[in-house]
Write a protein that holds these residues in place. Structure first.
Motif, mmCIF file in Angstrom:
data_model
loop_
_atom_site.group_PDB
_atom_site.id
_atom_site.type_symbol
_atom_site.label_atom_id
_atom_site.label_comp_id
_atom_site.label_asym_id
_atom_site.label_seq_id
_atom_site.Cartn_x
_atom_site.Cartn_y
_atom_site.Cartn_z
ATOM 1 N N MET A 93 0.827 -1.200 0.000
ATOM 2 C CA MET A 93 0.000 0.000 0.000
ATOM 3 C C MET A 93 0.867 1.259 0.000
ATOM 4 O O MET A 93 0.484 2.284 -0.564
ATOM 5 C CB MET A 93 -0.916 0.019 1.223
ATOM 6 C CG MET A 93 -1.984 -1.036 1.181
ATOM 7 S SD MET A 93 -2.937 -1.102 2.714
ATOM 8 C CE MET A 93 -3.783 0.455 2.660
ATOM 9 N N PHE A 94 2.030 1.194 0.648
ATOM 10 C CA PHE A 94 2.882 2.355 0.779
ATOM 11 C C PHE A 94 4.035 2.364 -0.223
ATOM 12 O O PHE A 94 4.488 3.425 -0.640
ATOM 13 C CB PHE A 94 3.428 2.430 2.213
ATOM 14 C CG PHE A 94 2.337 2.488 3.241
ATOM 15 C CD1 PHE A 94 1.553 3.613 3.362
ATOM 16 C CD2 PHE A 94 2.095 1.407 4.052
ATOM 17 C CE1 PHE A 94 0.533 3.668 4.306
ATOM 18 C CE2 PHE A 94 1.087 1.441 4.999
ATOM 19 C CZ PHE A 94 0.299 2.569 5.123
ATOM 20 N N LEU A 95 4.529 1.199 -0.595
ATOM 21 C CA LEU A 95 5.573 1.065 -1.603
ATOM 22 C C LEU A 95 5.062 0.157 -2.704
ATOM 23 O O LEU A 95 5.310 -1.042 -2.695
ATOM 24 C CB LEU A 95 6.845 0.470 -0.980
ATOM 25 C CG LEU A 95 7.522 1.292 0.100
ATOM 26 C CD1 LEU A 95 8.616 0.477 0.755
ATOM 27 C CD2 LEU A 95 8.081 2.560 -0.457
ATOM 28 N N PRO A 96 4.333 0.694 -3.672
ATOM 29 C CA PRO A 96 3.747 -0.174 -4.695
ATOM 30 C C PRO A 96 4.845 -0.813 -5.559
ATOM 31 O O PRO A 96 5.919 -0.244 -5.748
ATOM 32 C CB PRO A 96 2.882 0.776 -5.534
ATOM 33 C CG PRO A 96 3.366 2.141 -5.207
ATOM 34 C CD PRO A 96 4.001 2.090 -3.866
ATOM 35 N N PRO A 97 4.576 -2.030 -6.053
ATOM 36 C CA PRO A 97 5.575 -2.686 -6.904
ATOM 37 C C PRO A 97 5.768 -1.912 -8.222
ATOM 38 O O PRO A 97 4.850 -1.206 -8.675
ATOM 39 C CB PRO A 97 4.998 -4.066 -7.132
ATOM 40 C CG PRO A 97 3.577 -3.982 -6.764
ATOM 41 C CD PRO A 97 3.409 -2.837 -5.841
ATOM 42 N N PRO A 98 6.921 -2.007 -8.849
ATOM 43 C CA PRO A 98 7.138 -1.280 -10.107
ATOM 44 C C PRO A 98 6.233 -1.776 -11.213
ATOM 45 O O PRO A 98 5.911 -2.960 -11.303
ATOM 46 C CB PRO A 98 8.613 -1.535 -10.416
ATOM 47 C CG PRO A 98 8.998 -2.717 -9.615
ATOM 48 C CD PRO A 98 8.082 -2.759 -8.445
ATOM 49 N N GLN A 99 5.822 -0.858 -12.069
ATOM 50 C CA GLN A 99 4.946 -1.193 -13.192
ATOM 51 C C GLN A 99 5.755 -1.840 -14.307
ATOM 52 O O GLN A 99 6.878 -1.426 -14.588
ATOM 53 C CB GLN A 99 4.247 0.060 -13.716
ATOM 54 C CG GLN A 99 3.362 0.732 -12.702
ATOM 55 C CD GLN A 99 2.116 -0.078 -12.394
ATOM 56 O OE1 GLN A 99 1.619 -0.819 -13.216
ATOM 57 N NE2 GLN A 99 1.661 0.034 -11.150
ATOM 58 N N SER A 100 5.165 -2.829 -14.951
ATOM 59 C CA SER A 100 5.852 -3.450 -16.095
ATOM 60 C C SER A 100 5.651 -2.564 -17.325
ATOM 61 O O SER A 100 4.661 -1.874 -17.477
ATOM 62 C CB SER A 100 5.299 -4.858 -16.334
ATOM 63 O OG SER A 100 3.930 -4.770 -16.677
#
Length: 102
Positions: A93-100
């Protein structure tokens, strides 16, 4: 006021006997407090994380002296591990995963 007579009878006194220590008893709550945080981290399930935190805090607060001596992992360590598991479930929620970039 007249002094009262001691009415206790010495022949009725039963001395305290410490209960027998049972051997290695399987403790289900300590097993749950050590495995549920791992399940919460692997599945990223918030409900399992909260359950792990509550169970580990209850296990920590209800620890007996014998359990402290025999335990491989102390209660405060399992509570800390379950807290970190709960933090890891809320981390996206606070550190979203990187977008592909596809």
């Amino acid at each position: 006021m007249a002094p009262t007579k001691d009415m206790r009878r010495a022949d009725l006194i039963i001395p305290y006997q410490e209960p027998e220590v049972k051997g290695d008893t399987a403790d289900m709550s300590s097993s749950l407090s050590s495995t549920l945080p791992m399940a919460a981290m692997f599945m990223r399930n918030k409900m399992i994380g909260w359950a792990a935190l509550i169970i580990s805090i209850q296990n920590w607060l209800g620890e007996s002296e014998q359990a402290k001596k025999n335990a491989a992992m102390p209660g405060y360590l399992s509570a800390g591990m379950s807290f970190m598991a709960l933090v890891s479930t809320y981390l996206p929620m606070f550190l979203p995963p990187p977008q592909s970039k596809a």
